[in-house]
Design a protein around this motif. Structure first.
Motif, PDB file in Angstrom:
ATOM      1  N   ARG A  15       9.001  92.688 -25.027  1.00 44.81           N
ATOM      2  CA  ARG A  15      10.175  91.811 -24.885  1.00 44.81           C
ATOM      3  C   ARG A  15      11.218  92.452 -23.975  1.00 44.81           C
TER       4      ARG A  15
ATOM      5  N   ILE B 103      21.995  92.967 -25.925  1.00 43.67           N
ATOM      6  CA  ILE B 103      21.071  92.831 -27.055  1.00 43.67           C
ATOM      7  C   ILE B 103      20.453  94.194 -27.365  1.00 43.67           C
TER       8      ILE B 103
ATOM      9  N   GLU C 164      16.273  81.206 -24.590  1.00 46.77           N
ATOM     10  CA  GLU C 164      16.106  81.378 -26.035  1.00 46.77           C
ATOM     11  C   GLU C 164      15.777  82.831 -26.393  1.00 46.77           C
ATOM     12  N   GLN C 165      16.457  83.768 -25.701  1.00 50.89           N
ATOM     13  CA  GLN C 165      16.209  85.202 -25.906  1.00 50.89           C
ATOM     14  C   GLN C 165      17.474  85.946 -26.306  1.00 50.89           C
ATOM     15  N   PHE C 166      18.541  85.235 -26.649  1.00 59.29           N
ATOM     16  CA  PHE C 166      19.779  85.929 -27.017  1.00 59.29           C
ATOM     17  C   PHE C 166      19.809  86.227 -28.515  1.00 59.29           C
ATOM     18  N   TYR C 167      19.060  87.256 -28.900  1.00 57.81           N
ATOM     19  CA  TYR C 167      19.053  87.717 -30.289  1.00 57.81           C
ATOM     20  C   TYR C 167      18.559  89.169 -30.301  1.00 57.81           C
ATOM     21  N   ASP C 168      18.915  89.873 -31.364  1.00 61.14           N
ATOM     22  CA  ASP C 168      18.454  91.249 -31.551  1.00 61.14           C
ATOM     23  C   ASP C 168      17.195  91.226 -32.412  1.00 61.14           C
ATOM     24  N   ASP C 169      16.270  92.137 -32.137  1.00 61.22           N
ATOM     25  CA  ASP C 169      15.091  92.242 -33.003  1.00 61.22           C
ATOM     26  C   ASP C 169      14.692  93.701 -33.183  1.00 61.22           C
TER      27      ASP C 169
ATOM     28  N   GLU D 223      20.512  82.937 -23.420  1.00 63.73           N
ATOM     29  CA  GLU D 223      20.543  81.771 -24.324  1.00 63.73           C
ATOM     30  C   GLU D 223      19.662  80.656 -23.788  1.00 63.73           C
TER      31      GLU D 223
ATOM     32  N   THR E  85      16.607  95.707 -28.888  1.00 59.07           N
ATOM     33  CA  THR E  85      15.243  95.330 -29.245  1.00 59.07           C
ATOM     34  C   THR E  85      14.389  96.583 -29.445  1.00 59.07           C
TER      35      THR E  85
ATOM     36  N   LYS F 219      24.691  86.565 -21.098  1.00 62.87           N
ATOM     37  CA  LYS F 219      24.492  85.911 -22.390  1.00 62.87           C
ATOM     38  C   LYS F 219      23.971  84.491 -22.184  1.00 62.87           C
TER      39      LYS F 219
END
Length: 75
Positions: free
Chosen positions: A16, A9, A70-75, A67, A11, A63
């Protein structure tokens, strides 16, 4: 393992990033944070994302771990 790394990811959020590192550490997954030096140089304004990299062999486990949190995303 062949030493290759894969991006998990990115960030720009330092809080985070600490949380993600703790999750991975607790899960026993090796990781490296890329671009932390650039981020420090720019004074922590969050313009440069840090990349969390994991060995290719552990990418799916990492991954899945993120998931489930609930942290598998880019920001």
């Amino acid at each position: 393992h062949d030493g290759r790394m894969k991006q998990l990811i990115t960030t720009t959020d330092a809080v985070r990033l600490s949380f993600l590192c703790a999750l991975l550490r607790d899960g026993g997954i090796d990781f490296t944070v890329y671009d932390a030096q650039i981020a420090a140089l720019e004074g922590g304004i969050g313009a440069f994302p840090r990349r969390v990299m994991v060995p290719t062999a552990t990418f799916l486990a990492a991954k899945t771990l993120l998931e489930e949190a609930e942290q598998f995303y880019d920001d």
